[in-house]
Design an enzyme around this catalytic site. Structure first.
Site, PDB file in Angstrom:
ATOM      1  N   SER A  15      72.219  39.793   9.136  1.00  0.00           N
ATOM      2  CA  SER A  15      71.570  39.139   8.222  1.00  0.00           C
ATOM      3  C   SER A  15      72.280  39.412   6.826  1.00  0.00           C
ATOM      4  CB  SER A  15      70.246  39.996   7.881  1.00  0.00           C
ATOM      5  OG  SER A  15      69.837  39.487   6.667  1.00  0.00           O
ATOM      6  N   HIS A  40      72.320  34.967   9.944  1.00  0.00           N
ATOM      7  CA  HIS A  40      70.889  34.853   9.552  1.00  0.00           C
ATOM      8  C   HIS A  40      70.789  35.073   8.081  1.00  0.00           C
ATOM      9  CE1 HIS A  40      66.542  35.489  10.071  1.00  0.00           C
ATOM     10  NE2 HIS A  40      66.581  36.217   9.337  1.00  0.00           N
ATOM     11  N   ASP A  42      68.290  35.218   4.773  1.00  0.00           N
ATOM     12  CA  ASP A  42      67.032  35.345   4.205  1.00  0.00           C
ATOM     13  C   ASP A  42      66.932  34.803   2.693  1.00  0.00           C
ATOM     14  OD1 ASP A  42      65.614  36.772   6.245  1.00  0.00           O
ATOM     15  OD2 ASP A  42      67.299  38.372   5.725  1.00  0.00           O
ATOM     16  N   MET A  44      64.272  34.380  -0.354  1.00  0.00           N
ATOM     17  CA  MET A  44      63.149  34.621  -0.922  1.00  0.00           C
ATOM     18  C   MET A  44      62.864  34.389  -2.228  1.00  0.00           C
ATOM     19  SD  MET A  44      63.617  38.714   0.323  1.00  0.00           S
ATOM     20  CE  MET A  44      64.571  39.324   1.696  1.00  0.00           C
ATOM     21  N   HIS A  73      66.140  31.584   7.460  1.00  0.00           N
ATOM     22  CA  HIS A  73      64.632  32.146   7.260  1.00  0.00           C
ATOM     23  C   HIS A  73      64.093  32.312   5.999  1.00  0.00           C
ATOM     24  CE1 HIS A  73      62.065  36.077   7.657  1.00  0.00           C
ATOM     25  NE2 HIS A  73      61.308  35.106   7.672  1.00  0.00           N
ATOM     26  N   MET A  75      61.363  32.944   3.445  1.00  0.00           N
ATOM     27  CA  MET A  75      60.304  33.779   2.739  1.00  0.00           C
ATOM     28  C   MET A  75      59.800  33.357   1.532  1.00  0.00           C
ATOM     29  SD  MET A  75      61.397  37.499   4.228  1.00  0.00           S
ATOM     30  CE  MET A  75      63.232  37.148   4.410  1.00  0.00           C
ATOM     31  N   MET A 144      58.532  39.576  12.467  1.00  0.00           N
ATOM     32  CA  MET A 144      58.944  40.667  11.301  1.00  0.00           C
ATOM     33  C   MET A 144      58.571  41.760  11.801  1.00  0.00           C
ATOM     34  SD  MET A 144      60.631  38.887   9.124  1.00  0.00           S
ATOM     35  CE  MET A 144      60.719  40.464   8.232  1.00  0.00           C
ATOM     36  N   ASP A 182      63.302  40.688  13.263  1.00  0.00           N
ATOM     37  CA  ASP A 182      63.973  40.914  11.964  1.00  0.00           C
ATOM     38  C   ASP A 182      63.303  42.183  11.362  1.00  0.00           C
ATOM     39  OD1 ASP A 182      65.278  40.846   9.677  1.00  0.00           O
ATOM     40  OD2 ASP A 182      64.476  38.845   9.000  1.00  0.00           O
TER      41      ASP A 182
END
Length: 223
Positions: A15, A40, A42, A44, A73, A75, A144, A182
């Site tokens: 990540s 990965h 993330d 957000m 990913h 979020m 998650m 994750d």
């Protein structure tokens, strides 16, 4: 198109959230040298989760340097608004949260139509049974194992049970979806997750804060 197959090894997706952002060039060089299967990412928004990570300027810069398939990913609220932009990055996988998608099946279809694999993510309190009507349409389910929004959190033990439940659902439905985890993946939790049925491990702090990150990635892959 990139095929999602598990060949004699656990897939590892480090990540970027835990990387040193002052030295992303060297971090990407390490990832490219390593046995990491994917990277990965993330994203957000400070709305769906209580934190803001990075956006498309960083994603585009990383996409130019990274030789690994991108596992993005989201979020965020309304992830469907960014399908085409994500496809332009050359992303292999676009993960969206079940909790953020009012019309999940439509979003999955649009991700596929854009040429990407589609992943659906569940928060720790979201039951696996809610996937029954979508499990044969997705390429991966991301569970998650911490509450989304921050790296370095403590692993939620109930995740092991959820992995087994999800593995049973996949087997009984005939789905080909992979199971990705994750949050809190490290030396103690990783073997248990793989034993329960996980295919892909996302590891942030455990990889990027390791004194020997390439060896850490290797050790995860051979579980």
């Amino acid at each position: 198109m990139f095929e999602l197959t598990k060949i004699m090894a656990t897939l590892v997706s480090p990540s970027l959230l835990a990387a040193d952002f002052l030295h992303l060039d060297s971090e990407m060089e390490m990832i490219n040298r390593s046995e990491a299967d994917w990277l990965h990412l993330d994203v957000m928004d400070g709305v769906f989760v209580p934190n803001i990570s990075f956006g498309f300027p960083v994603l585009e810069a990383v996409a130019k340097k990274c030789k690994k398939p991108l596992d993005v990913h989201y979020m965020i609220v309304h992830p469907e608004h960014y399908i085409q932009q994500t496809a332009k990055l050359g992303a292999m996988m676009m993960n969206v949260h079940l909790e953020a998608c009012t019309h999940l099946h439509r979003t999955v279809q649009e991700i596929h139509n854009a040429g990407m694999k589609a992943g659906v993510t569940l928060n720790p309190s979201t039951p696996v049974c809610l996937l029954e009507d979508i499990i044969n349409d997705v390429d991966m389910v991301l569970l998650m194992s911490v509450n989304p929004g921050f790296g370095g959190q403590t692993f939620i033990e109930n995740t092991i049970k959820k992995v087994r439940q999800l593995r049973q659902l996949i087997t009984e439905s005939g789905s080909k979806a992979l199971i990705e985890i994750d949050g809190g993946v490290q030396q103690e939790t990783a073997p248990r997750l793989v034993e329960a049925g996980a295919d892909v491990l996302v590891a942030g702090s455990y990889v990027f804060h390791s004194p020997t990150p390439e060896q850490t990635i290797h050790d995860l892959r051979i579980l």
